[in-house]
Design an enzyme around this catalytic site. Structure first.
Site, short mmCIF file in Angstrom:
data_model
loop_
_atom_site.label_atom_id
_atom_site.label_comp_id
_atom_site.label_asym_id
_atom_site.label_seq_id
_atom_site.Cartn_x
_atom_site.Cartn_y
_atom_site.Cartn_z
N HIS A 101 -3.08 -10.98 -1.87
CA HIS A 101 -2.10 -9.97 -2.31
C HIS A 101 -1.39 -10.38 -3.60
O HIS A 101 -1.18 -9.56 -4.49
CB HIS A 101 -1.08 -9.75 -1.18
CG HIS A 101 -0.45 -8.41 -1.19
ND1 HIS A 101 -0.02 -7.78 -0.05
CD2 HIS A 101 -0.18 -7.54 -2.20
CE1 HIS A 101 0.51 -6.59 -0.36
NE2 HIS A 101 0.42 -6.43 -1.66
N TYR A 140 2.55 -4.88 4.85
CA TYR A 140 3.10 -3.53 5.03
C TYR A 140 3.57 -3.30 6.47
O TYR A 140 4.31 -2.35 6.73
CB TYR A 140 2.05 -2.45 4.70
CG TYR A 140 1.52 -2.48 3.29
CD1 TYR A 140 2.10 -3.27 2.29
CD2 TYR A 140 0.41 -1.70 2.94
CE1 TYR A 140 1.60 -3.30 1.01
CE2 TYR A 140 -0.10 -1.72 1.65
CZ TYR A 140 0.49 -2.52 0.69
OH TYR A 140 -0.02 -2.53 -0.58
#
Length: 270
Positions: free
Chosen positions: A101, A43
């Protein structure tokens, strides 16, 4: 403490938030009583998340902080380096939950290699819990074979009324793995659904609140992303709503297999 109660609900998702907007969202959420913040190396906002936590009046040990390792850093050395970078940016010596992830595309890095490295990071005290994200049923089985039962805290996957992922949710529960849901509001589409609107009217609530109450009824933890104080507050208030069996059944009929997060490197969904 059961696995399910280990993760505060709801959390604050930070995907696509950055800079002062992100810091304000984290600060407001913590002031309102949120104790679970979800970020990721990918992010690009871990430093701001860390700053907001450091500047908040809430002690670090009361905050459940999650970050994740991206799929291009899954060789054991790269994974460990990614974790150290994340901790430095977050300004903390440990996170509460560390996730893979996405599984390694086409098993380029063997799962045994990266899950073993993940477990080593946990044993080194750099994370309290470990888990995975976007793993299929077959991959959950493989992961449990590698690590054993009770080691993985969660599988973070897309769940909302239009993609209910029931088989995967049940599969995780059988392994005592909490499901955490990203994109719970289907990027705002729940607000336009007539069934959810009708149920919301009955509860003097919003379709978003009904959706969060539905996830809670399924014992699924979630962390909607929001920058507005009133939305952050209403997300907390959603968890006081109790839906009837009939309402839960009606929401179950909204399933349409609408997967929003499906990049080219995604696994073969089962």
């Amino acid at each position: 403490m059961t696995q399910h109660t280990a993760i505060p609900n709801p959390g604050l998702g930070t995907f696509r938030l950055e800079g002062d907007t992100l810091k304000r969202a984290v600060t407001t959420a913590l002031e309102l009583g949120y104790r679970h913040i979800d970020t990721a190396q990918m992010y690009g906002n871990e430093a701001e998340v860390g700053q907001a936590i450091a500047e908040s009046r809430v002690p670090r040990d009361e905050i459940f902080l999650t970050t994740k390792v991206w799929h291009d850093r899954l060789t054991p050395d790269a994974l460990k380096q990614s974790v150290d970078e994340s901790l430095a940016k977050l300004g903390t010596d440990h996170v509460d939950l560390l996730l893979i992830h996405w599984p390694s595309p086409d098993d380029e890095v063997p799962m045994r290699d990266y899950l073993t490295a993940l477990r080593e990071v946990q044993k080194a005290g750099k994370t309290r819990h470990i888990g995975v994200s976007n793993f299929t049923r077959a991959q959950i089985d493989q992961a449990v074979d590698i690590l054993g039962e009770g080691v993985l805290l969660t599988n973070q996957v897309e769940v909302h009324p239009f993609l209910q992922n029931r088989a995967l949710v049940e599969h995780c529960k059988r392994h005592d793995i909490t499901v955490t849901a990203f994109m719970p509001l289907a990027v705002g589409k729940v607000m336009e659904d007539e069934t959810l609107k009708r149920i919301a009217d009955h509860h003097d609530a919003t379709p978003a609140q009904v959706t969060l109450a539905w996830l809670q009824a399924l014992e699924i933890v979630t962390f909607p992303s929001s920058t507005k104080a009133e939305h952050l507050k209403s997300n907390l208030e959603a968890l006081t709503i109790t839906l009837s069996d009939d309402e839960l059944y009606e929401i179950a009929t909204l399933e349409r297999g609408e997967r929003i997060a499906n990049p080219g490197f995604a696994p073969d969904w089962d």
